[in-house]
Design a protein around this motif. Structure first.
Motif, PDB file in Angstrom:
ATOM      1  N   VAL A 420      41.476   1.141  81.818  1.00 14.44           N
ATOM      2  CA  VAL A 420      40.591   2.097  82.495  1.00 14.44           C
ATOM      3  C   VAL A 420      41.292   3.436  82.646  1.00 14.44           C
ATOM      4  N   LEU A 421      42.565   3.417  83.052  1.00 13.27           N
ATOM      5  CA  LEU A 421      43.307   4.670  83.202  1.00 13.27           C
ATOM      6  C   LEU A 421      43.478   5.382  81.864  1.00 13.27           C
ATOM      7  N   ALA A 422      43.718   4.609  80.808  1.00 15.47           N
ATOM      8  CA  ALA A 422      43.839   5.221  79.479  1.00 15.47           C
ATOM      9  C   ALA A 422      42.522   5.880  79.075  1.00 15.47           C
ATOM     10  N   TYR A 423      41.408   5.235  79.404  1.00 15.02           N
ATOM     11  CA  TYR A 423      40.099   5.819  79.110  1.00 15.02           C
ATOM     12  C   TYR A 423      39.922   7.134  79.867  1.00 15.02           C
ATOM     13  N   VAL A 424      40.279   7.143  81.146  1.00 20.15           N
ATOM     14  CA  VAL A 424      40.111   8.346  81.974  1.00 20.15           C
ATOM     15  C   VAL A 424      40.978   9.480  81.436  1.00 20.15           C
ATOM     16  N   LYS A 425      42.196   9.160  81.069  1.00 16.24           N
ATOM     17  CA  LYS A 425      43.107  10.195  80.566  1.00 16.24           C
ATOM     18  C   LYS A 425      42.638  10.749  79.226  1.00 16.24           C
ATOM     19  N   GLY A 426      41.833   9.979  78.498  1.00 19.99           N
ATOM     20  CA  GLY A 426      41.319  10.446  77.222  1.00 19.99           C
ATOM     21  C   GLY A 426      40.074  11.291  77.324  1.00 19.99           C
ATOM     22  N   LEU A 427      39.481  11.381  78.523  1.00 19.37           N
ATOM     23  CA  LEU A 427      38.281  12.205  78.714  1.00 19.37           C
ATOM     24  C   LEU A 427      38.645  13.681  78.745  1.00 19.37           C
ATOM     25  N   SER A 428      37.760  14.528  78.255  1.00 21.80           N
ATOM     26  CA  SER A 428      37.942  15.967  78.424  1.00 21.80           C
ATOM     27  C   SER A 428      37.721  16.326  79.891  1.00 21.80           C
ATOM     28  N   ASP A 429      38.177  17.501  80.279  1.00 22.69           N
ATOM     29  CA  ASP A 429      37.986  17.926  81.666  1.00 22.69           C
ATOM     30  C   ASP A 429      36.503  17.974  82.027  1.00 22.69           C
ATOM     31  N   SER A 430      35.670  18.424  81.097  1.00 26.43           N
ATOM     32  CA  SER A 430      34.242  18.527  81.391  1.00 26.43           C
ATOM     33  C   SER A 430      33.612  17.144  81.529  1.00 26.43           C
ATOM     34  N   ASP A 431      34.021  16.192  80.678  1.00 27.75           N
ATOM     35  CA  ASP A 431      33.476  14.832  80.787  1.00 27.75           C
ATOM     36  C   ASP A 431      33.966  14.148  82.064  1.00 27.75           C
ATOM     37  N   LEU A 432      35.224  14.388  82.417  1.00 24.51           N
ATOM     38  CA  LEU A 432      35.752  13.806  83.641  1.00 24.51           C
ATOM     39  C   LEU A 432      35.031  14.366  84.856  1.00 24.51           C
ATOM     40  N   SER A 433      34.801  15.677  84.845  1.00 21.51           N
ATOM     41  CA  SER A 433      34.083  16.316  85.944  1.00 21.51           C
ATOM     42  C   SER A 433      32.646  15.810  86.024  1.00 21.51           C
ATOM     43  N   GLU A 434      32.032  15.557  84.867  1.00 23.12           N
ATOM     44  CA  GLU A 434      30.655  15.062  84.856  1.00 23.12           C
ATOM     45  C   GLU A 434      30.556  13.677  85.484  1.00 23.12           C
ATOM     46  N   THR A 435      31.506  12.786  85.168  1.00 22.91           N
ATOM     47  CA  THR A 435      31.470  11.446  85.767  1.00 22.91           C
ATOM     48  C   THR A 435      31.676  11.536  87.269  1.00 22.91           C
ATOM     49  N   LEU A 436      32.541  12.432  87.697  1.00 24.90           N
ATOM     50  CA  LEU A 436      32.787  12.582  89.134  1.00 24.90           C
ATOM     51  C   LEU A 436      31.547  13.104  89.838  1.00 24.90           C
ATOM     52  N   ASN A 437      30.905  14.107  89.254  1.00 25.22           N
ATOM     53  CA  ASN A 437      29.688  14.674  89.868  1.00 25.22           C
ATOM     54  C   ASN A 437      28.570  13.654  89.921  1.00 25.22           C
ATOM     55  N   ARG A 438      28.468  12.822  88.892  1.00 25.54           N
ATOM     56  CA  ARG A 438      27.418  11.825  88.866  1.00 25.54           C
ATOM     57  C   ARG A 438      27.591  10.806  90.002  1.00 25.54           C
ATOM     58  N   VAL A 439      28.833  10.421  90.252  1.00 25.94           N
ATOM     59  CA  VAL A 439      29.103   9.482  91.327  1.00 25.94           C
ATOM     60  C   VAL A 439      28.834  10.112  92.691  1.00 25.94           C
ATOM     61  N   VAL A 440      29.282  11.351  92.857  1.00 27.81           N
ATOM     62  CA  VAL A 440      29.105  12.043  94.149  1.00 27.81           C
ATOM     63  C   VAL A 440      27.623  12.261  94.435  1.00 27.81           C
ATOM     64  N   ILE A 441      26.866  12.670  93.426  1.00 28.52           N
ATOM     65  CA  ILE A 441      25.443  12.960  93.616  1.00 28.52           C
ATOM     66  C   ILE A 441      24.662  11.681  93.885  1.00 28.52           C
ATOM     67  N   ASN A 442      24.982  10.618  93.141  1.00 30.70           N
ATOM     68  CA  ASN A 442      24.257   9.360  93.304  1.00 30.70           C
ATOM     69  C   ASN A 442      24.663   8.648  94.580  1.00 30.70           C
TER      70      ASN A 442
END
Length: 442
Positions: A420-442
């Motif tokens: 899971v950590l390897a997957y997160v580290k492989g995300l671009s900053d924009s994709d990482l920010s998008e997953t974070l925003n999706r969790v916060v909004i939902n």
């Protein structure tokens, strides 16, 4: 033969507690979920009732005046949000188990049930919380029950030897895996447990076992789904994220996995409490307070105290198997045919998983702060304890006398969280920010 004081409390304290919701609503929830989803197959409903009761922690036997004052002061300083408290209590209680899926439609229905349950319990929590909004309101009884369970297994001689007779506990709003021990005077101590600790640990265990048991059906989005499942827990600890963002889409097709998650949670809670009893017995809070007053840096000694408290807890555990007290009156208790017994999953293994969860939250939070610290407010560090990786390594050294069982779930947890950590580290900053925003909004 003298009656064990703490076991007697388990029998006598029911009249000091109240149900968090009426019994008729408790039993109506599955039917209400069914109405929301529509006709079709139905799951087995499993109820874990640790959160059924709420109570006033100041009224219990052997709770002194200074402890009562400290409990009230803690609740005034950081009152528990009643809606979150009720939600995590109810969400911890309910779990659905489905027959093995035969099609994608079966999986979709199970996910729809989870979403409907989440929405229904959110509504119930909001409606129920109105009577629990004041700082002095009632709190879940699970913390007191866990405290009694641990103390009941100690002999009177051990309680006297370790100066544990005048210890009380309470629940507080402190988003941390570990509890906090407050030294009130030379005799009285108070252990404060995060009000969401039991639900959080159960959520970790359930989610891990969910992914473990569905590994054979892994698809290309598995790591993305895993990150979405565990990110709310990372945010809870690192950014005071909402507790009602947890517990999403954890589907079970195996009842034994739910029972295993419950047993793991109980043993992990026991370790946390025994760790805090270690601080009391070894007089750590007063020593830290004295050093701070003298102007000394307490970082190094504080870390050594944490290792010492872990060693104390390990000594109390004594390499025992799951205690009968934890399954008293429970027809699902482990026996020779259970997954627990087959895997030899002893308490030390549950603690190893606890440290692995702490390590994942620590490392994931550090990575988020490094990448997105300018976009979201995160703590500078998780807490004042040693790094979870260091605590796990020290625990392994201390537990060498105990034959490591290293069951499949422990091996799986290590590779799973690394992936899971390897997957997160492989995300671009924009994709990482998008997953974070999706969790916060939902």
């Amino acid at each position: 033969m003298a009656t064990n004081f703490y076991i007697q409390c388990m029998s006598d304290e029911n009249n000091l507690c109240s149900p968090v919701i009426p019994a008729e609503l408790l039993h109506a929830v599955p039917a209400l979920v069914y109405q929301r989803v529509g006709e079709g197959s139905v799951p087995i409903v499993i109820l874990d009732l640790e959160h059924l009761q709420v109570c006033d922690y100041t009224v219990f036997a052997r709770t002194g005046e200074k402890q009562r004052s400290a409990i009230n002061a803690l609740l005034q300083q950081s009152p528990v949000r009643a809606d979150e408290m009720v939600f995590v209590a109810l969400r911890s209680m309910y779990c659905f188990v489905w027959p093995a899926p035969k099609s994608n439609d079966d999986v979709i229905r199970a996910v729809e049930f989870e979403a409907a349950l989440h929405g229904l319990l959110t509504s119930i929590a909001i409606d129920t919380s109105a009577k629990l909004h004041t700082p002095e309101a009632l709190l879940p009884y699970w913390g007191r029950l866990a405290f009694l369970r641990v103390m009941a297994e100690l002999t009177d001689e051990a309680i006297r030897c370790h100066n544990l007779r005048d210890v009380a506990c309470t629940l507080v709003k402190r988003p941390a895996f570990n509890a906090t021990t407050f030294a009130l005077d030379d005799a009285n101590s108070l252990i404060g447990l995060n009000f969401a600790l039991e639900p959080l640990l159960k959520n970790f265990n359930r989610q891990l076992l969910h992914f473990h048991n569905t590994e054979h059906a892994a698809g290309p989005q598995r790591m993305a789904r895993a990150w979405s499942a565990f990110l709310p827990m990372v945010l809870y600890f690192w950014a005071n994220g909402a507790a009602n963002a947890l517990f999403r889409n954890c589907v079970f097709f195996d009842e034994s996995a739910v029972i295993t998650a419950q047993a793991l949670t109980i043993s992990q809670l026991d370790f946390v409490l025994m760790h805090e009893l270690g601080h009391v017995s070894l007089d750590h809070p007063r020593q830290i307070k004295a050093l701070k007053m003298s102007g000394e840096d307490v970082t190094t000694i504080r870390h050594e105290f944490e290792f010492a408290a872990d060693a104390f807890a390990l000594e109390l555990m004594g390499g025992r198997a799951f205690s009968p007290l934890k399954y008293q009156g429970d027809p699902r208790r482990p026996d020779a045919d259970d997954t627990l017994s087959k895997q030899g999953l002893l308490e030390c293994d549950a603690v190893r998983l606890l440290f692995r969860y702490m390590q994942f939250v620590d490392e994931a939070g550090r990575h988020l702060k490094q990448r997105l610290g300018h976009d979201i407010e995160l703590k500078d560090r998780l807490d004042s304890h040693p790094r979870a990786r260091d605590r796990l390594n020290r625990f392994e050294q201390m537990a060498l006398h105990d034959t490591p069982h290293n069951p499949d779930i422990l091996r799986y947890a290590t590779s799973f969280f690394d992936n899971v950590l390897a997957y997160v580290k492989g995300l671009s900053d924009s994709d990482l920010s998008e997953t974070l925003n999706r969790v916060v909004i939902n």
